[in-house]
Design an enzyme around this catalytic site. Structure first.
Site, PDB file in Angstrom:
ATOM      1  N   GLU A 165       9.199  -9.646   4.171  1.00 11.46           N
ATOM      2  CA  GLU A 165       9.434 -10.251   4.501  1.00 11.46           C
ATOM      3  C   GLU A 165      10.670 -10.959   6.296  1.00 11.46           C
ATOM      4  O   GLU A 165      11.705 -10.359   6.091  1.00 11.46           O
ATOM      5  CB  GLU A 165      11.118 -10.385   3.411  1.00 11.46           C
ATOM      6  CG  GLU A 165      10.572 -10.221   1.528  1.00 11.46           C
ATOM      7  CD  GLU A 165      11.883  -9.318   1.276  1.00 11.46           C
ATOM      8  OE1 GLU A 165      13.267  -9.058   2.117  1.00 11.46           O
ATOM      9  OE2 GLU A 165      12.056  -9.932   0.051  1.00 11.46           O
ATOM     10  N   GLU A 173       5.762 -10.985  -4.434  1.00  8.73           N
ATOM     11  CA  GLU A 173       7.019 -10.314  -5.346  1.00  8.73           C
ATOM     12  C   GLU A 173       7.657 -11.038  -6.103  1.00  8.73           C
ATOM     13  O   GLU A 173       8.434 -12.301  -5.413  1.00  8.73           O
ATOM     14  CB  GLU A 173       7.658  -9.611  -4.676  1.00  8.73           C
ATOM     15  CG  GLU A 173       7.362  -8.676  -3.709  1.00  8.73           C
ATOM     16  CD  GLU A 173       8.492  -8.081  -2.479  1.00  8.73           C
ATOM     17  OE1 GLU A 173       9.724  -7.874  -3.145  1.00  8.73           O
ATOM     18  OE2 GLU A 173       8.483  -7.197  -1.090  1.00  8.73           O
TER      19      GLU A 173
HETATM   20  C1  BGP Z   1      12.605  -7.216  -1.582  1.00 11.45           C
HETATM   21  C2  BGP Z   1      11.471  -6.316  -1.256  1.00 11.45           C
HETATM   22  C3  BGP Z   1      10.994  -5.287  -1.436  1.00 11.45           C
HETATM   23  C4  BGP Z   1      12.440  -4.607  -2.986  1.00 11.45           C
HETATM   24  C5  BGP Z   1      12.515  -6.292  -3.697  1.00 11.45           C
HETATM   25  C6  BGP Z   1      13.646  -6.197  -4.743  1.00 11.45           C
HETATM   26  O1  BGP Z   1      13.383  -7.788  -0.711  1.00 11.45           O
HETATM   27  O2  BGP Z   1      10.569  -6.301  -0.536  1.00 11.45           O
HETATM   28  O3  BGP Z   1      11.334  -3.748  -1.288  1.00 11.45           O
HETATM   29  O4  BGP Z   1      12.451  -3.829  -3.486  1.00 11.45           O
HETATM   30  O5  BGP Z   1      13.158  -7.284  -2.531  1.00 11.45           O
HETATM   31  O6  BGP Z   1      14.897  -5.511  -4.160  1.00 11.45           O
HETATM   32  P1  BGP Z   1      15.524  -4.374  -4.655  1.00 11.45           P
HETATM   33  O7  BGP Z   1      15.026  -3.698  -5.029  1.00 11.45           O
HETATM   34  O8  BGP Z   1      16.871  -4.196  -3.509  1.00 11.45           O
HETATM   35  O9  BGP Z   1      15.971  -4.947  -6.398  1.00 11.45           O
END
Ligand code: BGP
Length: 477
Positions: free
Chosen positions: A182, A376
């Site tokens: 990201e 993701e």
């Molecule tokens: C993204 C990241 C991840 C992840 C995901 C979900 O921004 O790359 O590492 O965790 O989001 O976010 P969160 O864990 O805050 O729910």
């Protein structure tokens, strides 16, 4: 009608070392950013605050990333479960501080390298292709404290040593790589990707873009080095993508939404995919008093190190309005925006928008015409274990089904989509809130925000559903 997914489509799941390995002081590992981030509300505050000191304070906070879900010791069991679901690919990251505990050593740690050998061998044994993120929010702490994180040009050299080491070591085991997770989230949350906490709001943008420039150079070098060391390797960028909608048809709002999308969604992609700063960069820099230190040869390096494919995370869209009141702001969307009256939100306020994924895929493919991978996507939700031990996560199945359907539409539109790894395929620690209770997995892990739990793994209802999705190559949704 179900749309056809291409033959060989890479179905799988995604994780990051710091959110699930645990064993934060084992195997010679040095501390990294995630090790100093507290769990719970305190973390969310830190992300927007200035001047964080990067110290661990166990008397006040808990640190769930220290134990994670103990993948470090349980990787065989977990990989067997991924194989049972039929994963073709597994996205994971290498914790830089397992390989170079401080980040600036000359020689890597053999113990750290050997751990990932074991993980890759285990994946290989099950026929699962690893997809490795080289930097996923886990900059070695020493580089943060002593060097000021990615603001400092020296990190480009340290990163080069790190990537040379891992490419050389794993050249026969890993073909798919992503450079920075990201990368474009940096200006919103420099803490995560760039490893620094802004001194003030005035310096935030300048420092973030300088840090980003260093990462652009480091990423391009990695692509070049990777291609040299691993013939046939596929090295991609990783973007946090959120289509930006204008709140209404007022041309001023439409123009503003477009500018927001250019800066947030396309700026980094243009550099990493096209190999040059976008046409709108100069005006943006001028108007925001940003002056970059670009050294001789940097722009050539960036031009020569363009990526082979584009990967991105997709959780939500963003609805934009030029002038907004505090009441109009969306509750949980970390990337800002106003509430979209057409969308529902998750328990954490993230607006759920499957069609937005089709829009994202079309926008990215329309601009770059490179293969795309969704690395993701998923629903963070509270899960309940029933008396019979089952976990009936129909809400998660619905969420994933609707998003996968939209991927099918995008493929039908003509988009070259090569894979999908849903986020947190096994429950892990949330990145933004440091909670265990924000669960994404097909596999439940018995671990809770108060630190209790046996770490036992259980298959959720979605586990069986996803298994069927994979074995039917997306036909049975
Ligand atoms: C993204 C990241 C991840 C992840 C995901 C979900 O921004 O790359 O590492 O965790 O989001 O976010 P969160 O864990 O805050 O729910």
């Amino acid at each position: 009608m179900t749309k056809q997914f291409p033959k060989g489509f890479l179905w799988g799941g995604a994780t990051a070392a710091n959110q699930f390995e645990g064993a934060y002081q084992e195997g010679g590992k040095g501390l990294n950013l995630a090790d100093v981030l507290p769990g719970g509300k305190a973390r969310l505050q830190l992300l927007s605050q200035t001047g964080f000191d990067f110290e661990i304070d166990k008397s006040t906070y808990s640190y769930p990333n220290h134990e994670g879900i103990d993948f470090y010791h349980r990787y065989k069991e977990d990989i067997a479960l991924f194989a049972e679901m039929g994963f073709k690919v597994f996205r994971m990251s290498i914790a830089w501080s397992r390989i170079f505990p401080n980040g600036d050593e000359l020689e890597p740690s053999e113990e750290g390298l050997a751990f990932y050998d074991r993980v890759f061998d285990e994946l290989n044994k099950h026929g699962i292709e690893p997809l490795v993120t080289i930097a996923h929010y886990e900059t070695p702490l020493h580089l943060i404290k002593e060097y000021g994180g990615w603001r400092n040009r020296e990190l480009v050299g340290f990163f080069e040593r790190y990537v040379r080491t891992i490419f050389t070591r794993y050249k026969d085991k890993v073909k798919y790589w992503l450079t920075f997770n990201e990368i474009n989230g940096a200006t919103h949350m420099p803490l995560f990707g760039l490893g620094f906490s802004p001194e003030s709001e005035e310096t935030r943008l300048q420092d973030s873009f300088q840090g980003l420039h260093h990462q652009f150079v480091a990423s391009a070098q990695a692509v070049k080095i990777g291609h040299e060391i691993i013939p046939g390797s596929q090295i991609g960028c990783m973007l946090l993508y959120a289509p930006v909608y204008s709140f209404d048809s007022n041309p001023n709002n439409v123009m503003h939404a477009r500018q927001e999308s250019d800066i947030f969604n396309f700026f980094c992609g243009d550099v990493q995919v096209r190999g040059e700063y976008p046409y709108f960069a100069n005006r943006y820099f001028k108007e925001n008093n940003i002056e970059l230190d670009i050294q001789e040869g940097d722009l050539e390096t960036i031009k020569e190190g363009t990526v082979d494919f584009i990967s991105f995370s997709y959780y939500m869209s963003r609805t934009d309005k030029k002038e907004k009141t505090p009441e109009e702001l969306g509750a949980g969307n970390l990337i800002g925006g106003v509430k979209n009256p057409f969308l529902k939100a998750s328990d954490w306020g993230w607006e759920i928008d499957p069609v937005g994924l089709r829009i994202a895929l079309n926008e990215l493919y329309g601009r770059y015409q490179k293969p795309l991978m969704v690395v993701e996507n998923g629903l963070g939700a509270y899960d309940k274990v029933e008396e019979d031990g089952s976990i009936q996560d129909d809400y998660r199945i619905d969420y994933l089904r609707e998003h996968i359907e939209q991927m099918g539409e995008a493929i039908e539109d003509g988009v070259d989509l090569i894979g999908y790894t849903s986020w947190g395929c096994i429950d892990l620690v949330s990145a933004s809130s440091g909670e265990y209770s924000k669960r994404y997995g097909f596999i439940y892990v018995d671990k809770h925000d108060d630190g209790s739990g046996t770490l036992e793994r259980k298959r959720k209802k979605s586990f069986f559903w996803y298994k069927d999705v994979i074995s039917s190559n997306g036909e049975n949704l």
